[in-house]
Design a protein around this motif. Structure first.
Motif, PDB file in Angstrom:
ATOM      1  N   GLN A 119       2.758  -6.343   2.024  1.00  0.00           N
ATOM      2  CA  GLN A 119       4.145  -6.483   1.591  1.00  0.00           C
ATOM      3  C   GLN A 119       5.028  -5.549   2.414  1.00  0.00           C
ATOM      4  N   LEU A 120       6.339  -5.769   2.340  1.00  0.00           N
ATOM      5  CA  LEU A 120       7.309  -4.932   3.051  1.00  0.00           C
ATOM      6  C   LEU A 120       8.335  -4.409   2.051  1.00  0.00           C
ATOM      7  N   ASP A 121       8.505  -3.073   1.987  1.00  0.00           N
ATOM      8  CA  ASP A 121       9.486  -2.550   1.032  1.00  0.00           C
ATOM      9  C   ASP A 121      10.868  -2.482   1.658  1.00  0.00           C
ATOM     10  N   LYS A 122      11.854  -2.093   0.865  1.00  0.00           N
ATOM     11  CA  LYS A 122      13.251  -2.108   1.316  1.00  0.00           C
ATOM     12  C   LYS A 122      13.522  -1.094   2.425  1.00  0.00           C
ATOM     13  N   ASN A 123      12.613  -0.130   2.577  1.00  0.00           N
ATOM     14  CA  ASN A 123      12.780   0.868   3.634  1.00  0.00           C
ATOM     15  C   ASN A 123      12.044   0.492   4.917  1.00  0.00           C
ATOM     16  N   GLY A 124      11.411  -0.679   4.900  1.00  0.00           N
ATOM     17  CA  GLY A 124      10.709  -1.137   6.094  1.00  0.00           C
ATOM     18  C   GLY A 124       9.273  -0.682   6.192  1.00  0.00           C
ATOM     19  N   THR A 125       8.735  -0.131   5.105  1.00  0.00           N
ATOM     20  CA  THR A 125       7.346   0.315   5.101  1.00  0.00           C
ATOM     21  C   THR A 125       6.430  -0.824   4.660  1.00  0.00           C
ATOM     22  N   LEU A 126       5.387  -1.054   5.421  1.00  0.00           N
ATOM     23  CA  LEU A 126       4.388  -2.071   5.070  1.00  0.00           C
ATOM     24  C   LEU A 126       3.361  -1.437   4.143  1.00  0.00           C
ATOM     25  N   TYR A 127       3.180  -2.074   2.986  1.00  0.00           N
ATOM     26  CA  TYR A 127       2.248  -1.516   2.004  1.00  0.00           C
ATOM     27  C   TYR A 127       1.308  -2.599   1.499  1.00  0.00           C
ATOM     28  N   LEU A 128       0.229  -2.167   0.853  1.00  0.00           N
ATOM     29  CA  LEU A 128      -0.800  -3.086   0.392  1.00  0.00           C
ATOM     30  C   LEU A 128      -0.579  -3.461  -1.066  1.00  0.00           C
ATOM     31  N   SER A 129      -0.422  -4.759  -1.314  1.00  0.00           N
ATOM     32  CA  SER A 129      -0.303  -5.249  -2.682  1.00  0.00           C
ATOM     33  C   SER A 129      -0.280  -6.769  -2.649  1.00  0.00           C
ATOM     34  N   HIS A 130      -0.961  -7.377  -3.621  1.00  0.00           N
ATOM     35  CA  HIS A 130      -0.928  -8.836  -3.716  1.00  0.00           C
ATOM     36  C   HIS A 130       0.453  -9.299  -4.174  1.00  0.00           C
ATOM     37  N   ASP A 131       1.049  -8.569  -5.109  1.00  0.00           N
ATOM     38  CA  ASP A 131       2.373  -8.906  -5.643  1.00  0.00           C
ATOM     39  C   ASP A 131       3.379  -7.836  -5.245  1.00  0.00           C
ATOM     40  N   GLU A 132       4.628  -8.255  -5.100  1.00  0.00           N
ATOM     41  CA  GLU A 132       5.682  -7.312  -4.748  1.00  0.00           C
ATOM     42  C   GLU A 132       5.867  -6.289  -5.867  1.00  0.00           C
ATOM     43  N   LYS A 133       5.987  -5.030  -5.495  1.00  0.00           N
ATOM     44  CA  LYS A 133       6.155  -3.954  -6.473  1.00  0.00           C
ATOM     45  C   LYS A 133       7.598  -3.466  -6.490  1.00  0.00           C
ATOM     46  N   GLU A 134       8.112  -3.203  -7.695  1.00  0.00           N
ATOM     47  CA  GLU A 134       9.449  -2.613  -7.806  1.00  0.00           C
ATOM     48  C   GLU A 134       9.460  -1.209  -7.218  1.00  0.00           C
ATOM     49  N   ASP A 135       8.368  -0.472  -7.462  1.00  0.00           N
ATOM     50  CA  ASP A 135       8.228   0.871  -6.914  1.00  0.00           C
ATOM     51  C   ASP A 135       6.899   0.960  -6.154  1.00  0.00           C
ATOM     52  N   PRO A 136       6.955   0.702  -4.854  1.00  0.00           N
ATOM     53  CA  PRO A 136       5.719   0.704  -4.058  1.00  0.00           C
ATOM     54  C   PRO A 136       5.337   2.074  -3.515  1.00  0.00           C
ATOM     55  N   SER A 137       5.997   3.119  -3.991  1.00  0.00           N
ATOM     56  CA  SER A 137       5.808   4.451  -3.408  1.00  0.00           C
ATOM     57  C   SER A 137       4.366   4.953  -3.533  1.00  0.00           C
ATOM     58  N   LYS A 138       3.641   4.470  -4.558  1.00  0.00           N
ATOM     59  CA  LYS A 138       2.262   4.919  -4.738  1.00  0.00           C
ATOM     60  C   LYS A 138       1.242   3.952  -4.141  1.00  0.00           C
ATOM     61  N   ALA A 139       1.718   2.863  -3.558  1.00  0.00           N
ATOM     62  CA  ALA A 139       0.809   1.895  -2.948  1.00  0.00           C
ATOM     63  C   ALA A 139       0.289   2.429  -1.613  1.00  0.00           C
ATOM     64  N   GLU A 140      -0.908   1.976  -1.250  1.00  0.00           N
ATOM     65  CA  GLU A 140      -1.456   2.354   0.047  1.00  0.00           C
ATOM     66  C   GLU A 140      -0.644   1.694   1.155  1.00  0.00           C
ATOM     67  N   THR A 141      -0.546   2.350   2.296  1.00  0.00           N
ATOM     68  CA  THR A 141       0.232   1.800   3.402  1.00  0.00           C
ATOM     69  C   THR A 141      -0.664   1.104   4.409  1.00  0.00           C
ATOM     70  N   LEU A 142      -0.101   0.122   5.087  1.00  0.00           N
ATOM     71  CA  LEU A 142      -0.834  -0.564   6.147  1.00  0.00           C
ATOM     72  C   LEU A 142      -1.081   0.382   7.316  1.00  0.00           C
ATOM     73  N   GLU A 143      -0.192   1.323   7.503  1.00  0.00           N
ATOM     74  CA  GLU A 143      -0.369   2.281   8.598  1.00  0.00           C
ATOM     75  C   GLU A 143      -1.685   3.037   8.445  1.00  0.00           C
ATOM     76  N   ASN A 144      -2.008   3.453   7.235  1.00  0.00           N
ATOM     77  CA  ASN A 144      -3.268   4.163   7.013  1.00  0.00           C
ATOM     78  C   ASN A 144      -4.477   3.258   7.270  1.00  0.00           C
ATOM     79  N   VAL A 145      -4.333   1.972   6.951  1.00  0.00           N
ATOM     80  CA  VAL A 145      -5.403   1.011   7.239  1.00  0.00           C
ATOM     81  C   VAL A 145      -5.587   0.880   8.745  1.00  0.00           C
ATOM     82  N   PHE A 146      -4.493   0.740   9.473  1.00  0.00           N
ATOM     83  CA  PHE A 146      -4.583   0.574  10.923  1.00  0.00           C
ATOM     84  C   PHE A 146      -5.205   1.800  11.594  1.00  0.00           C
TER      85      PHE A 146
END
Length: 231
Positions: free
Chosen positions: A39-66
Motif C-alpha cells: 500500500q501507499l500512504d499519504k506521505n508517499g511511504t510504501l507499507y505492507l498491508s492487505h487492506d488500506e490502514k487509516e494509521d499505517p505508522s506501525k505497519a512494516e515498510t517495503l523499504e525494510n523488505v527490500f
C-alpha cells in the motif's frame, strides 16, 4: 516439464502476514519468492498491508523488505493493492538495486499503464491478473469472470496475445479457476500461469505436475518437499 517456482504467501506457515518475520521465514525455507501486500500512504511511504490502514505508522515498510531481499537470493512478489503504488515501488527497487529477475509485480496493475510504459516489463516480472479490461475495446456487454471456464477458453488466444503484448510473464489466477485443459490451452498460445493460493498437499502435487510458472502457497514447506520428490 520446466522448473516451477514456489512463492511463500504473506503469512506463510502461520507467521504474522505482511511482517519481516514472514519474509524471513520464506528465506529460511528456501522458497523461490516471498509475497508481500503493498500500500501507499499519504506521505508517499510504501507499507505492507492487505487492506488500506487509516494509521499505517506501525505497519512494516517495503523499504525494510527490500533491504533484506537485496542481501538474499530470493525474489519478492509485490502484490499491489493500489495502482498508485507502481511507480514509487519501482523507484524504491532501483534504490536498493533489486534486479528484474528478483522483482515480481502482481495485483492492481492497469493494462493501459503497461501498454504506455513498456519499461515496466523490462524492469520487472509482471504476473498479470485477468480483468474486464480485456474487453475494453470490444463492443460487448459481457462481464468477464475468471471462474467461468467457457469464458477462459473462448478468449484464450485473445488474452494470451494481449498479455504477451503487454510484456506480462504469466497470468496470475486463483488455482480453483483452472484445470489441466485450460493450462494446456494457454500454454499452446505461449503464456503460462501462476496459481494462488495452493495450500493442500494433494493440490500442490497436482499443479507441480503441470506446465505452469509458479504456485503461491501458505504452506511452502510442503510444496518444496513435494517438488523435490517429483524431481
Amino acid at each position: 516439464m520446466s522448473y516451477i517456482m514456489i512463492t511463500a504467501h504473506s503469512g506463510c506457515e502461520g507467521i504474522l502476514p505482511d511482517s519481516l518475520d514472514a519474509v524471513k521465514k520464506g528465506i529460511e525455507l528456501k522458497a523461490d519468492a516471498v509475497e508481500v501486500d503493498v500500500q501507499l500512504d499519504k506521505n508517499g511511504t510504501l507499507y505492507l498491508s492487505h487492506d488500506e490502514k487509516e494509521d499505517p505508522s506501525k505497519a512494516e515498510t517495503l523499504e525494510n523488505v527490500f533491504r533484506i531481499i537485496a542481501e538474499n537470493n530470493i525474489c519478492v512478489n509485490c502484490d499491489l493493492k493500489n495502482p498508485d503504488t507502481l511507480f514509487p515501488l519501482l523507484k524504491l527497487a532501483d534504490k536498493y538495486g533489486i534486479p528484474k529477475q528478483k522483482l515480481i509485480l502482481s495485483g492492481n496493475i492497469k493494462y493501459a499503464v503497461l501498454e504506455s510504459n513498456p519499461d515496466i516489463a523490462k524492469r520487472s516480472r509482471v504476473f498479470q491478473h485477468i480483468t474486464n479490461e480485456v474487453f475494453a475495446n470490444r463492443n460487448t456487454d459481457a462481464s468477464f469472470y475468471e471462474s467461468d471456464k467457457a469464458m477462459l477458453m473462448e478468449n484464450a488466444k485473445r488474452i494470451s496475445n494481449l498479455f504477451k503484448h503487454l510484456g506480462a510473464e504469466c497470468i496470475n489466477i486463483c488455482f480453483d479457476r483452472v484445470d489441466h485443459e485450460i493450462i494446456e490451452l494457454y500454454n499452446s498460445f505461449g503464456i503460462k500461469m501462476s496459481l494462488w493460493t495452493v495450500n493442500k498437499p494433494d493440490m500442490q502435487r497436482q499443479f507441480l505436475n503441470e506446465n505452469i510458472m509458479n504456485i503461491t502457497t501458505l504452506r511452502p514447506s510442503t510444496a518444496l518437499q513435494i517438488r523435490n520428490e517429483i524431481k
